[in-house]
Design an enzyme around this catalytic site. Sequence first.
Site, PDB file in Angstrom:
ATOM      1  N   GLU A   1       1.314   5.658   0.752  1.00  0.00           N
ATOM      2  CA  GLU A   1       0.549   6.893   1.638  1.00  0.00           C
ATOM      3  C   GLU A   1       0.818   8.121   0.505  1.00  0.00           C
ATOM      4  O   GLU A   1       1.961   8.319   0.010  1.00  0.00           O
ATOM      5  CB  GLU A   1       0.926   7.091   2.821  1.00  0.00           C
ATOM      6  CG  GLU A   1       0.317   8.224   3.630  1.00  0.00           C
ATOM      7  CD  GLU A   1       1.064   8.333   4.936  1.00  0.00           C
ATOM      8  OE1 GLU A   1       0.620   7.452   5.644  1.00  0.00           O
ATOM      9  OE2 GLU A   1       1.699   9.100   5.373  1.00  0.00           O
TER      10      GLU A   1
ATOM     11  N   ASP B   1      -1.427  15.481  15.086  1.00  0.00           N
ATOM     12  CA  ASP B   1      -0.367  16.293  15.525  1.00  0.00           C
ATOM     13  C   ASP B   1      -0.976  17.554  15.988  1.00  0.00           C
ATOM     14  O   ASP B   1      -2.032  18.013  15.686  1.00  0.00           O
ATOM     15  CB  ASP B   1       0.575  16.645  14.555  1.00  0.00           C
ATOM     16  CG  ASP B   1       1.425  15.338  14.187  1.00  0.00           C
ATOM     17  OD1 ASP B   1       1.605  14.357  15.049  1.00  0.00           O
ATOM     18  OD2 ASP B   1       1.864  15.347  13.105  1.00  0.00           O
TER      19      ASP B   1
ATOM     20  N   PHE C   1      12.405  14.075   9.969  1.00  0.00           N
ATOM     21  CA  PHE C   1      11.083  13.321  10.253  1.00  0.00           C
ATOM     22  C   PHE C   1      11.468  12.239  11.346  1.00  0.00           C
ATOM     23  O   PHE C   1      10.355  12.328  12.309  1.00  0.00           O
ATOM     24  CB  PHE C   1      10.760  12.309   8.896  1.00  0.00           C
ATOM     25  CG  PHE C   1      10.265  13.357   7.863  1.00  0.00           C
ATOM     26  CD1 PHE C   1       9.954  14.522   7.860  1.00  0.00           C
ATOM     27  CD2 PHE C   1      10.169  12.657   6.411  1.00  0.00           C
ATOM     28  CE1 PHE C   1       9.517  15.321   6.769  1.00  0.00           C
ATOM     29  CE2 PHE C   1       9.725  13.308   5.300  1.00  0.00           C
ATOM     30  CZ  PHE C   1       9.325  14.606   5.543  1.00  0.00           C
TER      31      PHE C   1
ATOM     32  N   HIS D   1       3.407  -0.746   3.946  1.00  0.00           N
ATOM     33  CA  HIS D   1       2.960   0.538   3.799  1.00  0.00           C
ATOM     34  C   HIS D   1       3.983   1.430   3.369  1.00  0.00           C
ATOM     35  O   HIS D   1       4.859   1.818   4.370  1.00  0.00           O
ATOM     36  CB  HIS D   1       2.186   0.848   4.968  1.00  0.00           C
ATOM     37  CG  HIS D   1       1.300   2.275   4.613  1.00  0.00           C
ATOM     38  ND1 HIS D   1       0.157   2.140   3.855  1.00  0.00           N
ATOM     39  CD2 HIS D   1       1.276   3.320   5.003  1.00  0.00           C
ATOM     40  CE1 HIS D   1      -0.361   3.330   3.640  1.00  0.00           C
ATOM     41  NE2 HIS D   1       0.312   4.149   4.516  1.00  0.00           N
TER      42      HIS D   1
ATOM     43  N   SER E   1       0.734  -1.083  -0.032  1.00  0.00           N
ATOM     44  CA  SER E   1       0.159  -0.201  -0.091  1.00  0.00           C
ATOM     45  C   SER E   1       0.801   1.049  -0.047  1.00  0.00           C
ATOM     46  O   SER E   1       1.955   1.252   0.457  1.00  0.00           O
ATOM     47  CB  SER E   1      -0.703   0.010   1.197  1.00  0.00           C
ATOM     48  OG  SER E   1      -0.185  -0.368   2.471  1.00  0.00           O
TER      49      SER E   1
END
Length: 292
Positions: A17, A109, A220, A270, A15
């Site tokens: 994102e 967030d 990140f 993912h 998958s």
Amino acid sequence: MKIIDKLKNTKISISFEFFPPKTEEAEKTLFETISNLQPLNPTFVSVTYGAGGSTREKTRDIVKKIHEETNLTVMAHLTCIGHSKQEILSILDDYKKIGIENILALRGDMPLNFEKTDIPSDGCKHASELVSLIRENYKDYFCIAVASYPEGHPESSNLEREILYFKKKVEAGADFSITQMFFDNSYFYEFLEKCEKAGINIPIIPGIMPITNFNQIKKFASLCGATIPEEVVQKFEKYADNPEETKKIGIEFATLQCIDLIKHGAKGLHFYTLNKSDATIKIYENIKDYLA
């Protein structure tokens, strides 16, 4: 189609994102990326939701466009921080109206300058409350995914506490989970063991972030608490001024990470694509024989 039903009939899920683009040009690039990735036949794709609902309309528009213009199963991210329950239900009503059956339920967030007092009195403070709200109002219409954190959420004091929070989301009605990115698989395997001991038995799909820009990924990782092994840091820093070599090493590293996960029984992968397809396609080509 509900993602949980597809997962039950898929040996190893793949998958992707995406995030909502800010400009028309960026949106064009996103849909070129989607077009490039579609032949890989992903189990599903997902679209993120900005802090405090900052991309609410854009997320909805991109989800709708993917749903109507492709044959992909799409999941909408939904965060609850900053929204009243009525606002959340309005968003969900709209998704149901356009035929979206899959939601990734998140606390989200905290937006900049956001205070806890800014949370609506009738809002949801935690993802578990959002999952409960969806289940109470829509029963089994939506397949609900939640996030999980193999190294613990940055706000969690320890991993044991993180497992308790995760279990609350599962008990509230979550169908499956996608993990935060990680770069050392041992954290993921330890997390799975703790989940099993805690009686958590939903599918947990590892989140993979290909390292194509090391400084960006370091940022990140620092924000979400993901550990980058020192030997990996040294390898990338050696080629800090060589973007092509960095990308090559990043693809090699992600390939080995994915193969190891598959060999250890991971039910899916993912990919956090950052709206680009090149690295993900190359990794897929490298691991496709292991997916059969």
